[in-house]
Write an enzyme that holds these catalytic residues in place. Structure first.
Site, PDB file in Angstrom:
ATOM      1  N   LYS A 173       0.814  -1.096   0.033  1.00  0.00           N
ATOM      2  CA  LYS A 173       0.018  -0.119  -0.020  1.00  0.00           C
ATOM      3  C   LYS A 173       0.977   1.348   0.084  1.00  0.00           C
ATOM      4  CE  LYS A 173      -2.105  -1.478   3.683  1.00  0.00           C
ATOM      5  NZ  LYS A 173      -3.038  -1.840   4.790  1.00  0.00           N
ATOM      6  N   THR A 206      -8.536   9.701   7.999  1.00  0.00           N
ATOM      7  CA  THR A 206      -8.441   8.338   7.310  1.00  0.00           C
ATOM      8  C   THR A 206      -8.251   7.329   7.919  1.00  0.00           C
ATOM      9  OG1 THR A 206      -6.035   9.103   7.275  1.00  0.00           O
ATOM     10  CG2 THR A 206      -7.255   9.671   5.321  1.00  0.00           C
ATOM     11  N   GLY A 208      -8.560   3.950  10.103  1.00  0.00           N
ATOM     12  CA  GLY A 208      -9.280   2.660   9.637  1.00  0.00           C
ATOM     13  C   GLY A 208      -9.077   2.592   8.117  1.00  0.00           C
ATOM     14  N   THR A 209      -8.232   3.029   7.446  1.00  0.00           N
ATOM     15  CA  THR A 209      -8.194   2.660   6.158  1.00  0.00           C
ATOM     16  C   THR A 209      -7.522   1.383   5.687  1.00  0.00           C
ATOM     17  OG1 THR A 209      -5.821   3.809   6.202  1.00  0.00           O
ATOM     18  CG2 THR A 209      -7.847   4.948   5.110  1.00  0.00           C
ATOM     19  N   GLY A 210      -6.587   1.003   6.497  1.00  0.00           N
ATOM     20  CA  GLY A 210      -6.034  -0.572   6.327  1.00  0.00           C
ATOM     21  C   GLY A 210      -6.859  -1.522   6.750  1.00  0.00           C
ATOM     22  N   CYS A 211      -7.683  -1.420   7.857  1.00  0.00           N
ATOM     23  CA  CYS A 211      -8.759  -2.259   8.211  1.00  0.00           C
ATOM     24  C   CYS A 211      -9.828  -2.480   7.336  1.00  0.00           C
ATOM     25  CB  CYS A 211      -9.135  -2.097   9.613  1.00  0.00           C
ATOM     26  SG  CYS A 211      -8.167  -1.711  11.037  1.00  0.00           S
TER      27      CYS A 211
END
Length: 266
Positions: A173, A206, A208-211
């Site tokens: 990412k 932003t 919580g983007t990875g989850c």
């Protein structure tokens, strides 16, 4: 039957990341979400104020309770704070006939550590080999492999370093790359490469983007999509969620997991 996805992750009391983000994503994308809680955090828009890990036996019991009765079409892992938890969850997903999306969570959006240093080797040798798709961000790539990514040109080297540990696919990412005005991610299995680009939105909310991205990938896999199809759809979903992110509290707000409700979802 509605596709079923199981998240194995920690709780975010602020509702922006972790189990809460995973279940919101699953609802928005039309699957039945189920959960195995690995830790409880005291967390808000300003950061993580406390972490309490659940016993390994409690994690195992939750997992077996869901998988043995209800069944799953995909599993997603998030916060696994200790080596013991990493090893247990790796064994559980290895024995489950379903694709696994591994988000090797190392630190929170605010920089708070969520993975013990002693657990890194277990992530490398136990968890990553069990992954259908691993989704590290740039800091997690460095934490796991020592490779530092400073530009888009470094993404391939980073992916190769993660693939050495055995996941079938890796999604690097690149949302924090400084040399581009786009959010650029590289998906590869070491042979096929897919460079995914999206606009970089001027929005600091932003959390919580990875989850959210990892859960959205798991949703696509549960629906029978290929890894490239699932990741492409998940990238579209999380890009929209970032664009719609909103202020909450005094710090970094969450992405909007419900942005796509009311129209066709990815």
């Amino acid at each position: 039957m509605i596709p079923r996805v199981l998240t194995v992750a920690g709780s975010d009391s602020g509702g922006g990341a972790g189990i809460q983000a995973d279940l919101k994503t699953m609802l928005a994308l039309g699957v039945h979400g189920m959960s195995v809680l690995t830790a409880v955090t005291a967390q808000n828009s300003l950061g993580v104020q406390g972490v309490w890990e659940l016993p390994v036996a409690a994690v195992r019991a939750q997992y077996r309770s869901v998988v043995d009765d209800i069944g799953v079409q995909a599993v997603k892992t998030g916060m696994l704070s200790s080596a013991e938890l990493v090893e247990e969850v790796a064994e559980l997903i290895t024995g489950t006939d379903a694709p696994a999306v591994v988000d090797p969570v190392g630190v929170s959006k605010h920089g708070d550590p969520l993975l013990a240093a002693s657990a890194l080797d277990a992530v490398r040798t136990k968890l990553l080999p069990a992954a259908t798709v691993a989704t590290p961000n740039l800091d997690e790539v460095t934490q796991l492999t020592g490779v530092r990514v400073g530009s888009e040109a470094d993404l391939r080297r980073a992916a190769a370093a993660v693939l050495e540990y055995g996941p079938r696919w890796v999604l690097i990412k690149g949302g924090h790359l400084a040399d581009t005005d786009q959010a650029v991610d590289l998906l590869t299995d070491g042979r096929a490469e897919h460079l995914l680009r999206a606009p970089r939105h001027d929005n600091r909310h932003t959390h919580g983007t990875g989850c959210t991205l990892a859960s959205a990938i798991a949703c696509g896999l549960a629906k029978g999509r290929s890894v490239p199809e699932a990741v492409t759809a998940a990238k579209e979903y999380v890009t929209g969620a970032i664009a719609a992110g909103f202020s909450l509290g005094a710090g970094i707000g969450p992405v909007d997991h419900g942005w796509a409700l009311g129209r066709d979802t990815p």
